[in-house]
Design an enzyme around this catalytic site. Structure first.
Site, PDB file in Angstrom:
ATOM      1  NE  ARG A  42    -140.702 -37.026 -19.186  1.00 30.74           N
ATOM      2  CZ  ARG A  42    -141.615 -35.852 -19.403  1.00 30.74           C
ATOM      3  NH1 ARG A  42    -142.180 -35.487 -18.241  1.00 30.74           N
ATOM      4  NH2 ARG A  42    -141.738 -35.340 -20.455  1.00 30.74           N
TER       5      ARG A  42
ATOM      6  CE1 TYR B 129    -155.888 -28.487 -18.970  1.00 31.87           C
ATOM      7  CE2 TYR B 129    -156.708 -30.157 -17.484  1.00 31.87           C
ATOM      8  CZ  TYR B 129    -156.011 -29.078 -17.724  1.00 31.87           C
ATOM      9  OH  TYR B 129    -154.826 -28.600 -16.909  1.00 31.87           O
TER      10      TYR B 129
ATOM     11  NE  ARG C 277    -142.669 -29.559 -14.331  1.00 32.37           N
ATOM     12  CZ  ARG C 277    -143.296 -28.547 -14.773  1.00 32.37           C
ATOM     13  NH1 ARG C 277    -142.822 -27.703 -15.594  1.00 32.37           N
ATOM     14  NH2 ARG C 277    -144.618 -28.311 -14.196  1.00 32.37           N
TER      15      ARG C 277
ATOM     16  CG  ASP D  49    -151.189 -35.422 -17.435  1.00 29.49           C
ATOM     17  OD1 ASP D  49    -150.511 -34.446 -17.194  1.00 29.49           O
ATOM     18  OD2 ASP D  49    -152.390 -35.141 -18.123  1.00 29.49           O
TER      19      ASP D  49
ATOM     20  NE  ARG E 195    -148.707 -30.296 -10.353  1.00 27.80           N
ATOM     21  CZ  ARG E 195    -148.852 -29.191 -10.183  1.00 27.80           C
ATOM     22  NH1 ARG E 195    -148.251 -28.313  -9.545  1.00 27.80           N
ATOM     23  NH2 ARG E 195    -150.158 -28.769 -10.788  1.00 27.80           N
TER      24      ARG E 195
END
Length: 355
Positions: free
Chosen positions: A51, A162, A42, A87, A38
């Site tokens: 973004r 998921y 962010r 992702d 990562r």
């Protein structure tokens, strides 16, 4: 030691000669290579700026945006490898699974897979389904030069979790109920996901990725006996499918201290270690013939610079006798991490390990 006094990091002439790929191959390195899971995300103000107003999945399908985001931490931190911005659910979206990544929640699947009939949702992935990946990696490799690019995918178990749960879960009760109660359906689900995952990694490698990482983020929820019987075969199928390309294959999961040996058995060249197990003990559990990646606790970066440096030295000391070591965090960079702390960490590892 000031930045001006720090030894210069030896610059490779091609990705193959980089410290990162040498460490993956367990060859001598000029310094311990560093990258962060990562690292493109962010924690960077420049990421949040580009973004802004763009949904996550859409951002993964814009080659020029993917290129810019992937390059941001390389420019800012001087890391030894870039990781492709995407992702883990992108290949599922690409084959038509009705899902979305909801802010503050994560991937949410409209029609969870609970029955054999539901498996029909999982068709084969073709390169045409993810042509934007091929385009983005082409742009990236021309920009990165000698800096290697890591491709990645979600492992079959994590993707299955998921799909069966319908979204993130703390208990995985639906996935585990299928695994225990209908092992044939579970095996078929993971086998299909292994094929989709392998196809997604092949696209990235053929486009120019120098290494690939398989994220089995939720495998730590399993007991070793269940992992061996119900998960390892599918992960091994993925690694075997890309073995012929000769690029290093990395395997990482969270809370997988009890599974490290099994994760190595699945076929990876490098096993990622979270922060719960010291690197020397991880090496004992994995056994010879594998490089290791890790494993500073991501929360350490919220402490003082002196504390970060001290904990970093502990990791490096624990890893000093490894066959190959790639410095990373024990999980991904947390969104509120100070980017300057990451930049200082890269410099500190390079300085302390310069040979």
């Amino acid at each position: 030691m000031s930045a001006n006094d720090a030894p210069r990091v030896q610059q490779p002439s091609a990705p193959h000669d980089s410290a990162f790929l040498k460490a993956c191959r367990r060859e001598p390195v000029p310094h311990t290579p560093v990258w962060f899971m990562r690292q493109a995300g962010r924690s960077l103000p420049e990421y949040r700026k580009v973004r802004e107003g763009i949904p996550m999945l859409e951002s993964c399908m814009r080659p020029e945006l993917v290129t810019e985001i992937t390059l941001q931490p390389v420019r800012r931190h001087g890391v030894d490898a870039a990781i492709y911005f995407s992702d883990i659910v992108v290949p599922l979206k690409a084959i038509g699974i009705d899902l979305d990544i909801k802010p503050g929640v994560g991937p949410v699947v409209e029609r969870p897979i609970r029955t054999r009939e539901d498996l029909a949702q999982l068709r084969d992935l073709t390169p045409e389904d993810v042509s934007y990946v091929t385009e983005a990696i082409g742009l990236l490799t021309s920009e990165l030069g000698a800096t290697p690019l890591i491709g990645f995918a979600g492992a079959p178990f994590t993707l299955a979790s998921y799909l069966v749960e319908g979204g993130p879960s703390r208990t995985y009760e639906n996935a585990k109920a299928m695994m225990y109660g209908d092992p044939e359906l579970w095996a078929d689900l993971l086998d299909r996901l292994a094929d989709i995952t392998a196809a997604f990694l092949k696209v990235q490698i053929e486009a120019g990725a120098s290494a690939v990482q398989l994220f089995d983020s939720w495998a730590g929820a399993l007991a070793p006996v269940d992992y061996r019987r119900s998960v390892l075969p599918a992960s091994a199928k993925v690694f075997q499918a890309v073995a012929g390309y000769g690029v290093p294959r990395i395997h990482f999961g969270v809370g997988t201290g009890e599974l490290l040996g099994l994760m190595g058995e699945a076929g990876a060249d490098v096993v990622g270690v979270d922060w719960r197990v010291p690197m020397d003990e991880a090496a004992r559990r994995v056994g010879p013939g594998k490089a290791l990646q890790g494993n500073l606790d991501p929360t350490v970066l919220f402490a003082s610079t002196e504390a970060v440096e001290a904990k970093t030295l502990e990791v490096l000391a624990s890893a000093k006798d490894l066959e190959g070591h790639i410095f990373n965090l024990g999980h991904g960079v947390m969104p509120s991490t100070d980017p300057d702390a990451l930049t200082r960490l890269v410099e500190h590892v390079h300085t302390q390990t310069a040979r």
